[in-house]
Design an enzyme around this catalytic site. Structure first.
Site, PDB file in Angstrom:
ATOM      1  N   CYS A   1      13.125  -2.728   9.317  1.00 36.20           N
ATOM      2  CA  CYS A   1      13.718  -2.429  10.690  1.00 36.20           C
ATOM      3  C   CYS A   1      13.435  -3.589  11.679  1.00 36.20           C
ATOM      4  O   CYS A   1      12.623  -3.890  12.155  1.00 36.20           O
ATOM      5  CB  CYS A   1      12.873  -1.063  11.162  1.00 36.20           C
ATOM      6  SG  CYS A   1      13.614  -0.859  12.986  1.00 36.20           S
TER       7      CYS A   1
ATOM      8  N   CYS B   1      12.900  -2.609  15.314  1.00 35.97           N
ATOM      9  CA  CYS B   1      11.664  -2.514  15.564  1.00 35.97           C
ATOM     10  C   CYS B   1      10.678  -3.298  15.606  1.00 35.97           C
ATOM     11  O   CYS B   1       9.791  -3.404  16.293  1.00 35.97           O
ATOM     12  CB  CYS B   1      11.023  -1.296  14.232  1.00 35.97           C
ATOM     13  SG  CYS B   1      11.839  -0.082  13.710  1.00 35.97           S
ATOM     14  N   ASP B   2      10.946  -4.660  14.722  1.00 32.81           N
ATOM     15  CA  ASP B   2       9.966  -5.545  14.518  1.00 32.81           C
ATOM     16  C   ASP B   2      10.125  -7.083  14.958  1.00 32.81           C
ATOM     17  O   ASP B   2       9.464  -7.968  14.946  1.00 32.81           O
ATOM     18  CB  ASP B   2       9.242  -5.510  13.179  1.00 32.81           C
ATOM     19  CG  ASP B   2       8.589  -4.207  12.796  1.00 32.81           C
ATOM     20  OD1 ASP B   2       8.032  -3.722  13.848  1.00 32.81           O
ATOM     21  OD2 ASP B   2       8.685  -3.821  11.565  1.00 32.81           O
TER      22      ASP B   2
END
Length: 316
Positions: free
Chosen positions: A137, A140-141
């Site tokens: 992701c 997300c990261d």
């Protein structure tokens, strides 16, 4: 004879969607029963730092966030159990869900929050470096790789979108594509091929990752099996998979509409399925965002709809 239990509201799956649904259902006095599934807490339990969930200015670890949500659900009376849904019968109410193949739960309202599983290449190194440089992701990261070098694996729209997103943060992005072309839409291809921070490695396969305390590089094979096959390594700091997700919807497919990938189709802007009293929350119905906060929001909506449905039926 299989053991049978009757409940008012059953939630299948944990993670932000399932736990949030349990919080709202518990506060509405629905006495929800939640089965956590194969991965209690969902995908976030494999994420070290979560910095984009509102309310945590310093960030929080994925496992801790899930533990907090779980405790909050239990505070409002949710009965949280370990178990895996192995079959379902949604042909008529009350609906039936089999747990671990040996217990049948009859429920008046069902919330499906089984999530979607990211597809991986199948390398042992992906497990070794999970949460240490390997991610499925970018949204997300990606923040953790500002001004660093990353690689994205995949050749479709999602891979191209993630490469462009990461290029806004990282100093360099390698897009590793197995085929000699991109499968993405023409506009996404143009964005990637014309981006000065993105280098596309066509006809490449990643065969390994290496590093001491996290990912420091990847091992590549160019034109695998051909007479001019070439093997080499490239230094990278982060490795992102963008080869798709598999929604965990198989046991519900005979009764609910899904798209060609398996995502459950709901009424537009609502968590309702074509079966009255059956609602969906989280990534199992979300091919677009797949974020903890959107999953939590959909869990809220599913529980509110379940409460309304049970109220209209005179069941609460």
């Amino acid at each position: 004879m299989m053991e049978t239990e009757k409940v008012k509201c059953l939630i299948i799956g944990s993670g932000p969607a399932g736990y949030t649904a349990a919080i709202y259902a518990g506060r509405a006095n629905l006495s929800p029963v939640l089965y956590e599934g194969l991965q209690p807490g969902g995908q976030l339990t494999t994420t070290t730092d979560v910095e984009n969930f509102p309310g945590y200015p310093e960030g929080i670890s994925g496992p801790q966030l899930m533990e907090d949500l779980r405790k909050q659900a239990e505070r409002f009376g949710a009965d949280i159990r370990f178990g895996i849904a192995t079959a379902s019968d949604l042909s008529k109410a009350p609906y039936k869900v089999t747990i671990d193949g040996d217990k049948e739960i009859e429920t008046e309202a069902l919330i499906i929050a089984t999530g979607a599983t990211a597809k991986y290449l199948g390398l042992e190194d992906e497990k070794k470096y999970a949460g240490m440089g390997v991610s499925a992701c970018a949204t997300c990261d990606g923040f953790f790789y500002r001004k660093k070098v990353v690689a994205v694996v995949g050749g479709g729209d999602t891979a191209c979108e993630e490469a462009v997103y990461l290029a806004g943060l990282a100093s360099k992005v390698y897009l590793v594509v197995r085929k000699p072309y991109l499968r993405a839409s023409k506009i996404m291809q143009e964005r990637v091929l014309n981006h000065d921070k993105i280098e596309v490695l066509f006809e490449h396969n990643v065969v390994g990752l290496f590093g001491e305390n996290g990912v420091e590089g990847m091992s590549l094979v160019k034109r695998w099996g051909e007479s001019d096959e070439e093997r080499y390594t490239l230094p990278i700091d982060g490795f992102f998979l963008a080869i798709g997700h598999k929604p965990n919807s198989d046991i519900f497919k005979p009764y609910l509409d899904t798209d060609e990938v398996g995502y459950i189709i709901t009424t537009p802007d609502r968590p309702c399925t074509k079966v009255p009293g059956v609602f969906v929350a989280g990534d199992v119905a979300d091919p677009h965002y797949r974020q903890a906060i959107t999953a939590a929001g959909s869990g809220c909506k599913a529980a509110i709809e379940a409460e309304r449905y049970l109220s209209e039926k005179g069941l609460i």
